[in-house]
Enzyme design. Sequence first.
Site, PDB file in Angstrom:
ATOM      1  N   ASN A  28       0.854  -1.191   0.000  1.00 48.33           N
ATOM      2  CA  ASN A  28       0.000   0.000   0.000  1.00 48.33           C
ATOM      3  C   ASN A  28       0.892   1.244   0.000  1.00 48.33           C
ATOM      4  O   ASN A  28       0.784   2.115   0.868  1.00 48.33           O
ATOM      5  CB  ASN A  28      -0.952  -0.016   1.199  1.00 48.33           C
ATOM      6  CG  ASN A  28      -2.049   1.032   1.058  1.00 48.33           C
ATOM      7  OD1 ASN A  28      -2.391   1.441  -0.049  1.00 48.33           O
ATOM      8  ND2 ASN A  28      -2.579   1.484   2.169  1.00 48.33           N
ATOM      9  N   HIS A  30       3.030   4.607  -0.558  1.00 45.57           N
ATOM     10  CA  HIS A  30       2.741   6.033  -0.746  1.00 45.57           C
ATOM     11  C   HIS A  30       4.070   6.752  -0.997  1.00 45.57           C
ATOM     12  O   HIS A  30       5.136   6.109  -1.055  1.00 45.57           O
ATOM     13  CB  HIS A  30       1.998   6.594   0.473  1.00 45.57           C
ATOM     14  CG  HIS A  30       2.655   6.292   1.786  1.00 45.57           C
ATOM     15  ND1 HIS A  30       3.873   6.822   2.156  1.00 45.57           N
ATOM     16  CD2 HIS A  30       2.279   5.483   2.816  1.00 45.57           C
ATOM     17  CE1 HIS A  30       4.200   6.383   3.352  1.00 45.57           C
ATOM     18  NE2 HIS A  30       3.261   5.551   3.780  1.00 45.57           N
ATOM     19  N   GLY A  32       5.962   8.403   0.792  1.00 46.15           N
ATOM     20  CA  GLY A  32       7.001   8.186   1.805  1.00 46.15           C
ATOM     21  C   GLY A  32       7.863   6.978   1.450  1.00 46.15           C
ATOM     22  O   GLY A  32       9.098   7.021   1.521  1.00 46.15           O
ATOM     23  N   HIS A  33       7.196   5.891   1.052  1.00 47.78           N
ATOM     24  CA  HIS A  33       7.960   4.695   0.638  1.00 47.78           C
ATOM     25  C   HIS A  33       8.821   5.005  -0.586  1.00 47.78           C
ATOM     26  O   HIS A  33       9.972   4.582  -0.680  1.00 47.78           O
ATOM     27  CB  HIS A  33       7.004   3.555   0.272  1.00 47.78           C
ATOM     28  CG  HIS A  33       6.190   3.033   1.411  1.00 47.78           C
ATOM     29  ND1 HIS A  33       4.824   3.180   1.463  1.00 47.78           N
ATOM     30  CD2 HIS A  33       6.533   2.346   2.524  1.00 47.78           C
ATOM     31  CE1 HIS A  33       4.357   2.617   2.555  1.00 47.78           C
ATOM     32  NE2 HIS A  33       5.369   2.104   3.229  1.00 47.78           N
ATOM     33  N   GLN A  57       3.213  -9.067  13.589  1.00 45.28           N
ATOM     34  CA  GLN A  57       3.227  -7.780  14.277  1.00 45.28           C
ATOM     35  C   GLN A  57       1.835  -7.185  14.480  1.00 45.28           C
ATOM     36  O   GLN A  57       1.708  -6.026  14.856  1.00 45.28           O
ATOM     37  CB  GLN A  57       4.148  -6.791  13.550  1.00 45.28           C
ATOM     38  CG  GLN A  57       3.670  -6.302  12.199  1.00 45.28           C
ATOM     39  CD  GLN A  57       4.764  -5.551  11.443  1.00 45.28           C
ATOM     40  OE1 GLN A  57       5.728  -6.133  10.954  1.00 45.28           O
ATOM     41  NE2 GLN A  57       4.630  -4.238  11.351  1.00 45.28           N
ATOM     42  N   LYS A 145      11.414   7.852   9.620  1.00 50.75           N
ATOM     43  CA  LYS A 145      11.417   8.336  11.008  1.00 50.75           C
ATOM     44  C   LYS A 145      10.004   8.432  11.586  1.00 50.75           C
ATOM     45  O   LYS A 145       9.841   8.672  12.774  1.00 50.75           O
ATOM     46  CB  LYS A 145      12.056   9.723  11.058  1.00 50.75           C
ATOM     47  CG  LYS A 145      13.566   9.720  11.154  1.00 50.75           C
ATOM     48  CD  LYS A 145      14.008  11.118  11.553  1.00 50.75           C
ATOM     49  CE  LYS A 145      15.511  11.248  11.535  1.00 50.75           C
ATOM     50  NZ  LYS A 145      15.910  12.632  11.867  1.00 50.75           N
ATOM     51  N   GLN A 150      10.343   2.246  16.086  1.00 55.27           N
ATOM     52  CA  GLN A 150      10.742   1.101  15.247  1.00 55.27           C
ATOM     53  C   GLN A 150      12.155   1.300  14.710  1.00 55.27           C
ATOM     54  O   GLN A 150      12.993   0.392  14.766  1.00 55.27           O
ATOM     55  CB  GLN A 150       9.756   0.942  14.086  1.00 55.27           C
ATOM     56  CG  GLN A 150      10.206  -0.028  13.008  1.00 55.27           C
ATOM     57  CD  GLN A 150       9.144  -0.279  11.958  1.00 55.27           C
ATOM     58  OE1 GLN A 150       8.223  -1.038  12.186  1.00 55.27           O
ATOM     59  NE2 GLN A 150       9.267   0.340  10.795  1.00 55.27           N
ATOM     60  N   SER A 182       1.001   7.893   5.661  1.00 54.01           N
ATOM     61  CA  SER A 182       0.890   6.567   6.260  1.00 54.01           C
ATOM     62  C   SER A 182      -0.101   5.754   5.447  1.00 54.01           C
ATOM     63  O   SER A 182      -1.090   6.304   4.938  1.00 54.01           O
ATOM     64  CB  SER A 182       0.373   6.693   7.703  1.00 54.01           C
ATOM     65  OG  SER A 182      -0.142   5.458   8.156  1.00 54.01           O
TER      66      SER A 182
HETATM   67  O1  PAF Z   1       7.185  -0.240   8.910  1.00 53.17           O
HETATM   68  C1  PAF Z   1       6.683  -1.231   8.328  1.00 53.17           C
HETATM   69  O2  PAF Z   1       6.046  -1.114   7.296  1.00 53.17           O
HETATM   70  C2  PAF Z   1       6.845  -2.609   8.939  1.00 53.17           C
HETATM   71  O3  PAF Z   1       6.857  -2.550  10.320  1.00 53.17           O
HETATM   72  C3  PAF Z   1       8.087  -3.365   8.416  1.00 53.17           C
HETATM   73  C4  PAF Z   1       9.372  -2.658   8.803  1.00 53.17           C
HETATM   74  C5  PAF Z   1       8.009  -3.489   6.900  1.00 53.17           C
HETATM   75  C6  PAF Z   1       8.123  -4.774   9.007  1.00 53.17           C
HETATM   76  O4  PAF Z   1       6.995  -5.511   8.684  1.00 53.17           O
END
Ligand code: PAF
Length: 276
Positions: A28, A30, A32-33, A57, A145, A150, A182
């Site tokens: 998904n 955006h 930011g990625h 998670q 960040k 994390q 996000s």
């Molecule tokens: O930040 C995320 O999208 C997740 O926590 C990650 C680092 C890909 C681990 O599943």
Amino acid sequence: MHIARTIPELRDILGRHRRPAFVPTMGNLHDGHLALLREAKPLGDVTVASIFVNRLQFLPHEDFDTYPRTWDSDCEKLRSVGCDVLFAPDEKALYPEPQTCKVHPDPALADILEGHFRPGFFVGVCTVVMKLFTCVQPRFAMFGKKDYQQLMMIRHMVRQFALPIEVVGSETRRAEDGLALSSRNGYLSEAERVEAVQLSKTLQAMAQAVRDGERDLAAIESRATRVLEARGWNPDYLVLRRRSDLQPPAPGEPLVALAAARLGTTRLIDNLEIDA
Ligand code: PAF
């Protein structure tokens, strides 16, 4: 862009590359990625992204099943920024047997803030990131960040296990009004999307109070909490913490303001480093 669905396929593709620059994601995607991918590009000899929605998670009541899976547009976006390799295993490929061997990060960092409200979250994150690191063997790994705790956790894990990886923390990307980008912003209704910017505005107000010399941090935190509550938010935490380890600070230590709050059914997080 090469797409690897299994660990052997990935190893085959990566074969002769020695310096992968890696962007792990849950899809998904955006801007930011994509910014992380753009930053990764000049660092390594190959750019690798992963898409894997990591069940480990998510708590049972959380949004694992409904987490947006947007394969076609994710692939298109990755191609548009010149990603070389996409690792997109299904659960069977990454966890062929129950993943009973897990990474348990330091509870001093893992059990506070996000970890307090989402017990086990960082065990899930560290375990999958360690596994993805083992698969990709990156030289560089990129994290935003926005997920401040994390990022800190991953840095700690990499240091403690002496992994030969440089963890690169990248600035939070924001919409024009200031809302941190996000994947979960897509859950917001139109009205909620307008309201959502108040989270970053509240963090800015906390930062301003500190810069104005206000000493009573607890008072700043509870004022911020009341402001959001009055607007209909349901905050998990709005705190000022020591930047180095996210513990309550002593006077004069560099600070970061961190927030997690629910707007309707959507839980948003954000943070702001406060320069003195
Ligand atoms: O930040 C995320 O999208 C997740 O926590 C990650 C680092 C890909 C681990 O599943």
